[in-house]
Write an enzyme that holds these catalytic residues in place. Structure first.
Site, PDB file in Angstrom:
ATOM      1  N   GLY A   1      43.408  37.806  32.602  1.00 44.29           N
ATOM      2  CA  GLY A   1      44.790  38.171  32.299  1.00 44.29           C
ATOM      3  C   GLY A   1      45.763  37.257  33.014  1.00 44.29           C
ATOM      4  O   GLY A   1      45.468  36.078  33.263  1.00 44.29           O
ATOM      5  N   SER A   2      46.907  37.803  33.384  1.00 43.41           N
ATOM      6  CA  SER A   2      48.030  36.965  33.837  1.00 43.41           C
ATOM      7  C   SER A   2      47.799  36.232  35.156  1.00 43.41           C
ATOM      8  O   SER A   2      48.548  35.300  35.469  1.00 43.41           O
ATOM      9  CB  SER A   2      49.283  37.824  33.959  1.00 43.41           C
ATOM     10  OG  SER A   2      49.697  38.221  32.676  1.00 43.41           O
ATOM     11  N   VAL A   3      46.806  36.629  35.939  1.00 46.52           N
ATOM     12  CA  VAL A   3      46.548  35.849  37.163  1.00 46.52           C
ATOM     13  C   VAL A   3      46.149  34.419  36.795  1.00 46.52           C
ATOM     14  O   VAL A   3      46.205  33.509  37.624  1.00 46.52           O
ATOM     15  CB  VAL A   3      45.443  36.499  38.045  1.00 46.52           C
ATOM     16  CG1 VAL A   3      45.933  37.786  38.680  1.00 46.52           C
ATOM     17  CG2 VAL A   3      44.165  36.735  37.257  1.00 46.52           C
ATOM     18  N   ASN A   4      45.774  34.236  35.532  1.00 43.12           N
ATOM     19  CA  ASN A   4      45.360  32.906  35.071  1.00 43.12           C
ATOM     20  C   ASN A   4      46.549  31.974  34.840  1.00 43.12           C
ATOM     21  O   ASN A   4      46.369  30.763  34.685  1.00 43.12           O
ATOM     22  CB  ASN A   4      44.557  33.050  33.773  1.00 43.12           C
ATOM     23  CG  ASN A   4      43.634  31.876  33.531  1.00 43.12           C
ATOM     24  OD1 ASN A   4      43.004  31.400  34.459  1.00 43.12           O
ATOM     25  ND2 ASN A   4      43.578  31.404  32.298  1.00 43.12           N
ATOM     26  N   LYS A   5      47.769  32.539  34.824  1.00 37.99           N
ATOM     27  CA  LYS A   5      48.950  31.707  34.528  1.00 37.99           C
ATOM     28  C   LYS A   5      49.109  30.563  35.522  1.00 37.99           C
ATOM     29  O   LYS A   5      49.690  29.524  35.204  1.00 37.99           O
ATOM     30  CB  LYS A   5      50.218  32.576  34.537  1.00 37.99           C
ATOM     31  CG  LYS A   5      50.372  33.474  33.306  1.00 37.99           C
ATOM     32  CD  LYS A   5      51.734  34.177  33.314  1.00 37.99           C
ATOM     33  CE  LYS A   5      52.016  34.878  31.986  1.00 37.99           C
ATOM     34  NZ  LYS A   5      51.505  36.230  31.911  1.00 37.99           N
TER      35      LYS A   5
END
Lengths: 580, 96
Positions: A292-296
């Site tokens: 999820g968004s931790v990958n941004k």
């Protein structure tokens, strides 16, 4: 007196000589021709070989506190052919070792061969009491028993466990079996008919080489507090489970690694087959999830590093964007806004990061995913480590540039994701995570493991800017739940739908909530990654950030982490919330 | 007489060797038992110092966990507290 006939005397003499000759001939055969063979047989009857098992090495935490150690024990076995009274024998032994007499009786009566185990890994004192009964057909075998003194709250999935024969079956027990097991020895002695050693007889000893102690990187106290915090968070959020990894960014050493639910390695027999298959897995290393968004941060790192965006540049970000045949939305509806990259990270804008990713293109994005370690084992030294799942470039569609930057359509282990944030915390250098500091041999000499592998992923300048953006996210963005007064914390929330196993698509209402961050932002000393599986509070900022904060507070106390300096905010277009 | 003395001496020597051998056997058994007892004590220490056991006992006594930021960890050694994070603690075998 008549003299005996000379003939009879001669005949008698001849018989005597013949008899003597036979005796002498036989003696010659026995004493000369076959002497060596008989001496060997006799010696063999007098020799006894005593196996000298090697003591299995201990597994200790980074401060030398025992996590697993072995003690001498005994196996009680029977040769049922010589057990005259199975019922009475079973009762007498059962009374001493504290097992149901019925079980022993069934083993004795049901055995068909000449050997049956009655009990394994029995305490030496109890076994000695059984031995003193001198029951015909009952004897002991030397073996050892593995103990896990801190039980379920000392990283059971990391330490692992051994089987009945003392061989490692999972975790570090399995990974370092060769080191821990040692080498068995033996003693050969000459004994008299009473079983006593004959002085000056044969007595040779090949001493066993004890197993090597394995010194882990785990800090037992921090591990304990981490597990308590994780269990509490799972219960509060009615989650199915959770994982926490705590590591030192500069060395890659893992200080705590917890997966809930856990188990007591000393009471494996109490687990059902389903629990055994599920609970013993060290999901931080062996299982993957969509981050999820931790990958941004990977897309943001790549764009900054490649000079495709500057921190001051503002983007025009609507709340949705079409890509291929899909439409991607931000988590909340909003009017079209001006956002810097810092705002995109802090407020976790899906649309904003897709816009940034479009500047990168698939090839560059895939290159940075690989540089950060996606799709490769970290080499932490743990059995069954997953390499994660990254689709090959040939399988990327137009929509992939919308999913992957947001951590969808790729899968990583919690440890891989923790290593990504450790890279940023370590000024852009990726360091191989480790669970073992070194070994201690029989003489007490500590031998450290080789230095971990390191590689530069992004420049120090890019890492510093990302740190500022992540700190901004905790101060004003989606990560405020992780705030600790007095400490500048850098971190990122993540919320991802769970994919359906063995089917395409995602569950509508099952999520993985995560928060990964480090502190203090100005001089990072620790990275903490937390994931909650299916929390009913859904969002990383609500479910996972408070767990991060709880673990961080324990780490601050345990490791004496000073607050550090304040970190300057990155350029931002969204006004900071006003403090009441 | 000399021969007799030599024979007696040889017999005595053999007796002493036999006695020493039995004694060695006995001592080696004792060493094994003491080593075993040492290991049992090591296990007891590990069990007693386990954070989960201490936590259980503390709860039984009605104590509550302190705020983690209020906890100061001291490293026992040579009768004085050692400053510094746990990661600086020497590994087993590093010390004197």
């Amino acid at each position: 007196v008549t003299r005996p006939p000379i003939r009879r005397l001669v005949a008698l003499l001849a018989v005597l000589f013949l008899g003597m000759g036979v005796v002498v001939a036989r003696l010659t055969v026995l004493q000369v021709r076959d002497a060596e063979a008989y001496a060997d047989i006799a010696l063999e009857q007098r020799l006894r070989t005593i196996p000298l098992p090697a003591t299995r090495g201990a597994i200790v935490d980074r401060n030398g506190e025992d996590l697993a150690l072995s003690l001498d024990a005994a196996a009680i076995y029977a040769d049922p052919r010589y057990v005259k009274d199975p019922v009475g024998t079973a009762r007498r032994i059962a009374e001493i070792i504290g097992v149901p007499a019925k079980d022993l009786r069934e083993k004795l009566v049901g055995a068909t061969g000449s050997f049956v185990y009655l009990a394994r890994q029995v305490d030496r004192k109890l076994a000695a009491e059984v031995d003193e009964l001198e029951i015909p057909g009952i004897d002991l075998l030397h073996e050892s028993k593995r103990y896990y003194p801190a039980g379920e709250l000392a990283a059971p999935q990391v330490v692992g466990f051994v089987g009945l024969d003392g061989v490692g079956l999972s975790g570090l027990e399995y990974e370092h079996e060769d080191l821990l097991a040692g080498t068995a020895g033996e003693q050969v002695v000459e004994i008299d008919p009473y079983g006593r050693v004959i002085p000056q007889g044969v007595n040779t000893t090949s001493p066993p080489a004890p197993g090597t102690d394995v010194v882990t990187t785990i800090d037992k106290s921090l591990q304990y507090r981490t597990q308590l915090a994780l269990e509490d968070a799972v219960r509060r959020n009615h989650a199915k489970g959770g994982t926490v990894v705590v590591m030192v960014p500069q060395t890659g050493e893992v200080l705590a690694m917890a997966t809930y639910p856990w188990f007591d390695p000393g009471a494996l027999g109490e687990l059902g087959p389903a629990q055994l298959a599920s609970w013993v897995r060290n999901r931080a290393v062996t299982d993957v999830y969509e981050p999820g968004s931790v990958n941004k941060v990977i897309t943001a790192s790549a764009a900054l590093e490649e000079g495709l965006i500057t921190p001051r540049e503002t983007l025009t970000v609507p709340d949705h964007i079409g890509l291929g045949d899909a439409v991607f939305h931000d988590a909340h509806e909003h009017a079209t806004e001006r956002m810097t990259l810092g705002d995109v990270i802090a407020y976790s804008s899906n649309v904003g990061i897709i816009q940034v990713a479009s500047r990168l293109g698939p090839v560059t994005l895939a290159k940075y995913l690989s540089r950060f370690g996606f799709g490769q084992q970290t080499g932490v030294g743990f059995p069954g480590e997953s390499r994660g799942i990254v689709p090959p470039l040939s399988d990327w569609w137009a929509t992939t540039m919308g999913t992957v930057p947001n951590g969808i359509g790729v899968a990583v282990t919690p440890l891989q994701m923790a290593a990504v944030y450790a890279t940023i915390a370590n000024g852009g250098e990726w360091v191989q995570p480790s669970l073992v500091r070194g070994t201690v041999d029989g003489s007490g000499t500590f031998t450290p493991v080789p230095d971990p592998e390191r590689r530069r992923v992004i420049s120090g300048r890019t890492a510093t800017m990302l740190t500022r953006m992540l700190a901004y996210g905790v101060l004003a963005g989606t990560g405020t739940g992780a705030e600790i007064p007095g400490y500048a914390i850098a971190g990122k929330t993540g919320t991802a739908h769970k994919p359906k196993p063995n089917a395409s698509g995602y569950f509508a209402n099952r999520y993985m909530a995560s928060f990964i961050g480090f502190l203090p932002a100005s001089d990072p000393q620790i990275v903490i990654a937390v994931m909650l599986d299916e929390p009913d509070t859904i969002f990383g900022g609500i479910a996972a950030a408070p767990l991060f904060r709880a673990v961080a507070r324990h780490a601050i106390g345990r490791l004496r982490i000073p607050p550090g300096d304040a970190v300057p905010l990155p350029p931002h277009a969204i006004a900071l919330p006003t403090t009441p | 007489v000399v021969l007799g003395m030599l024979v007696l001496g040889l017999v005595q020597l053999n007796v002493m060797v036999a006695e020493t051998s039995f004694r060695m056997d006995e001592l080696s058994g004792r060493i094994s038992k003491l080593e075993q007892r040492g290991e049992e004590h090591r296990l007891s220490v590990a069990r007693l110092s386990s954070p989960s056991r201490i936590g259980r006992e503390a709860r039984r006594l009605g104590l509550v966990l302190p705020d983690p930021m209020d906890v100061v960890y001291l490293h026992a050694g040579k009768g004085e507290a050692v400053e510094g994070p746990a990661s600086d603690a020497p590994a087993p075998g590093d010390g004197p």
